[in-house]
Scaffold this active site. Sequence first.
Site, mmCIF file in Angstrom:
data_model
loop_
_atom_site.group_PDB
_atom_site.id
_atom_site.type_symbol
_atom_site.label_atom_id
_atom_site.label_comp_id
_atom_site.label_asym_id
_atom_site.label_seq_id
_atom_site.Cartn_x
_atom_site.Cartn_y
_atom_site.Cartn_z
ATOM 1 N N ARG A 1 -4.042 6.946 0.081
ATOM 2 C CA ARG A 1 -4.546 5.570 0.212
ATOM 3 C C ARG A 1 -4.499 4.904 -1.160
ATOM 4 O O ARG A 1 -5.148 5.351 -2.098
ATOM 5 C CB ARG A 1 -5.985 5.662 0.740
ATOM 6 C CG ARG A 1 -6.577 4.398 1.268
ATOM 7 C CD ARG A 1 -7.680 4.719 2.251
ATOM 8 N NE ARG A 1 -7.083 5.179 3.493
ATOM 9 C CZ ARG A 1 -6.602 4.377 4.449
ATOM 10 N NH1 ARG A 1 -6.668 3.075 4.332
ATOM 11 N NH2 ARG A 1 -6.055 4.884 5.528
ATOM 12 N N THR B 1 0.874 -1.169 0.000
ATOM 13 C CA THR B 1 0.000 0.000 0.000
ATOM 14 C C THR B 1 0.912 1.219 0.000
ATOM 15 O O THR B 1 2.121 1.099 0.205
ATOM 16 C CB THR B 1 -0.879 0.042 1.266
ATOM 17 O OG1 THR B 1 -0.019 -0.088 2.401
ATOM 18 C CG2 THR B 1 -1.908 -1.059 1.277
#
Length: 427
Positions: A245, A236
Site C-alpha cells: 500500500r 498507488t
Amino acid sequence: MTPTAEAQHNALAHADPEVARLIQKEAFRQEDTLEMIASENHASPAVMAAAGSIMTNKYAEGYPGKRYYSGCDFYDEVETLAIERAKQLFGCSYANVQPHSGANANTAVFFALLEPGDTFCSIELSEGGHLTHGSKVSMSGKWFNPVHYPLVYDTSRDDAGYIDYDAVERVCMEHKPKLLICGYSAYPRVIDFERFRAIADQCGALLMCDMAHIAGLVAGGAHPSPFPHCDVVTTTTHKTLRGPRGGLILTNVEDLAKKIDKAVFPGTQGGPLMHIIAAKAVNFGENLKPSFKQYAAQVVSNAKALAETLVAGGLSIATGGTENHLVLIDLRPSHAEVTGKMAAQWLDDAGIITNKNTVSRDERSPFQTSGVRLGTPALTTRGLQEDDIRDVAKIIVDVINSAGDEQKIQHARAQVLELCKRFPMPH
Ligand code: DSN
C-alpha cells in the site's frame, strides 16, 4: 504460509494473541471470499516480507545521499533500487517513491505545481473520478478551483459513457486551467493520452495522469502508457501493480522532478516509510518479469469475459463493456428498485466482495448509489481464467436477481466456497 510468515505469525501470536487472532481471521476471510473490489489485490509473500521487515525502524528524512539522519547507507541503496526499477518499468527519467499513498502523491503534485486558488480541470468523483481530483470535501476542492469535464451523456451515441473529449477541449478553452487531470477510479475504457496532450497544449495546461487503477496494466503493456504524453504521472502501488500500500510520482521533466521532490519532502510528508519503499522495490522487480505481462493481459481478458457474461445475463454496464480491469454495473435499467448498497450487501453475503459505486448522473447518494463496481485484478492473481470468471459472473447475476432471498444467496455462497477451494490464495 511461508516459513518466514509462519515464524512471524508465531512470534506475534505469542506477544499479542488478540491482534494475531484478528489477522488470522482476516486470512480466513480472504481465503473464503472472492475479492472483486477493482482497486484491491493480493501482494506476494516477498512484498509482504519486505513490508514487515526491520526497515520500519529507521528515520531517513531526505533522499538517497542527502539524509538528515546517520545510518542510512542501506536505505539509500534500497530507495535507489526502487527508483531505478520504477523508471525502468514505466520508461521515464524521474521517480519519487516516497508518497505514503495515492492521495499523498496527488497532494504533493498540487503543492508543487499550483498556488492556492489556481484552476485545474478533471472529471467529478460521482462520474468516475477521484476524491483528490477536486471533490469539495477534499483539500483539492477546498484550496483550489476545480472545473470539470463530462462523459458523453447522449445514450443514442456509440460512445455513450466514454470521456467526451470535445467537451474536455471546450471546458479547458473556456477556463484555461493550469493543470489538466486524466485517470479515473471507475472508468472501464482506454484513455486517449494523445488527445489529452493536444488539449493541454491548446489551453496551456500541464497534463497529469493519475494512473492508480491502470498502473499494472501500463506496466504489463495491457494499456497504453501515459508517457511521453503526460508531464506528471501519479499512482498507488497496491492496485493492479500488486505491491505494498503506497504511492509513486513519475515525470520526464527535470524541473518538475525537483519541485515534486521538495513537495513530497519537506512540503507534505516527513520521514519516508522505508520498509514500504523496500517492498516497492521488490514489487517493481516482480513487475519487470515477463510473467507480469501475462498477468496484465489476463486481468483484461478476464474483465472482458466478466462484462460479456453480465450483459448476457441481462445487466447493464457503463459503456456496454470494458477495455481494462473493471466493470461498472448500472442497476437502473434492469433493477430500478435495487440500490448499489443492497446489491453489494447481497454479494457480500454470498462471499463476493465488491463496492457500491455511483454511476453517471446517479440520482442516489454515494451511500446508496445505483451501481456496483467490479474488478478482476485479485481473482486473476488467484489464478482464475475466463471460464472461471464466467462462472463468477453467473453467480453475480443470480445474486442480483435474487432480491435478497436468503436461500438463493446461500446457494451462491456454496458455489463461491467451491471456487475459493479450487483457487487457493497465493502463499
Ligand atoms: N479508493 C480507491 C478506489 O477504490 O478506487 C481510490 O483511491
